[in-house]
Design a protein around this motif. Structure first.
Motif: not given
Length: 290
Positions: A186-199
């Protein structure tokens, strides 16, 4: 007609179904005198129960019931970690109850993906849930780590086909649209979030060497940052895995994905980008077991 097929006449006497009813012989009238202990048929009257004895019986029953519940709970959790329980012992009314089996024996040192799942329906579901997490993570946006993940979870005969499919999906054009560089950062100052949670997970077919497992998932995706044009959003989807037994573990032979089932969104207040970014960095994931 009562249970068991007996019929009752007007006097409360019973006769078998389909048989004639006989009247009991008439009895003489007998008068009970005050203070007489016997009843009209000469049977002695039972003394009234003592309140102290009744209370003692009730307390004893309650104590025994509590002890039985405590013993059952202790017995259910006293098995060793490596002990395997009957895979078919889970009640149908509790589909999300744990089986009690160890979810995984080892872990891949390169990717950190659990491995060594047992050759059971529960093992197939555990494998599918953990593979959904691996394939739905931010490391899939980096070519090298993506290839490591796919190689670790795919059946030997399907690695090339699965690899080429994911390479086509996770291309540089996608990274550019999200705002990631060629390494998936991700660009500086940002956080890339890609998370999967099984239900939850369920087996739709199983024969010992092949299994089809559906995993219902919730996902987070986007860039957390003040200047982000792709804020982190939540989504729901179901991943279907076709798994094959590869000698010592379950491996992915094919996979597909569709949207939903999607619940109604709650009325929780939306968190700030800093809160989402911090949570994604501070809260780690889990190893999933069925």
């Amino acid at each position: 007609m009562s249970i068991g097929g007996d019929e009752y006449d007007e006097q409360g006497r019973t006769s078998g179904a389909g048989t004639s009813t006989r009247r009991a012989p008439a009895r003489g009238t007998r008068t009970r005198l005050p203070g007489e202990d016997g009843d009209v048929y000469g049977v002695g009257r039972r003394p009234a129960g003592r309140p102290g004895r009744s209370l003692l019986m009730v307390v004893s029953v309650v104590v025994l019931l509590i002890a039985a519940i405590a013993f059952a709970n202790r017995s259910g959790s006293s098995g060793s970690e490596g002990e395997e329980n009957d895979p078919g012992g889970g009640p149908a009314a509790q589909p999300t109850a744990p089986s009690g089996q160890m979810p995984v024996q080892t872990e891949d040192g390169t990717t950190g993906i659990p491995s060594g799942f047992p050759q059971t329906e529960q093992g197939a579901q555990s494998a599918a849930a953990n593979y959904a997490v691996a394939l739905g993570g931010d490391r899939m946006f980096n070519r090298d780590s993506r290839h490591q993940i796919v190689s670790a979870i795919s059946a030997p005969s399907a690695v090339e086909e699965i690899q080429s499919g994911f390479d086509a999906d996770y291309n540089q054009a996608l990274n550019d649209r999200i705002g990631l560089d060629t390494a998936g950062r991700a660009p500086e100052g940002s956080t890339f979030v890609n998370r999967t949670t099984p239900v939850g997970a369920k087996v739709t077919s199983y024969n010992g060497n092949d299994a089809t497992v559906e995993v219902w998932c919730s996902g987070l995706f986007g860039l957390a940052g003040e200047d982000s044009t792709k804020p982190v959003t939540a989504n729901w989807f179901t991943v279907t895995f076709k798994l094959s037994w590869a000698g010592s573990d379950w491996k992915v032979a094919a996979s597909s994905q569709e949207s939903g089932p999607t619940p109604v969104s709650g009325d929780n207040p939306i968190s700030t980008a800093d809160e989402i970014g911090s949570a994604a960095e501070q809260y780690g994931g889990f190893t999933y077991a069925r």
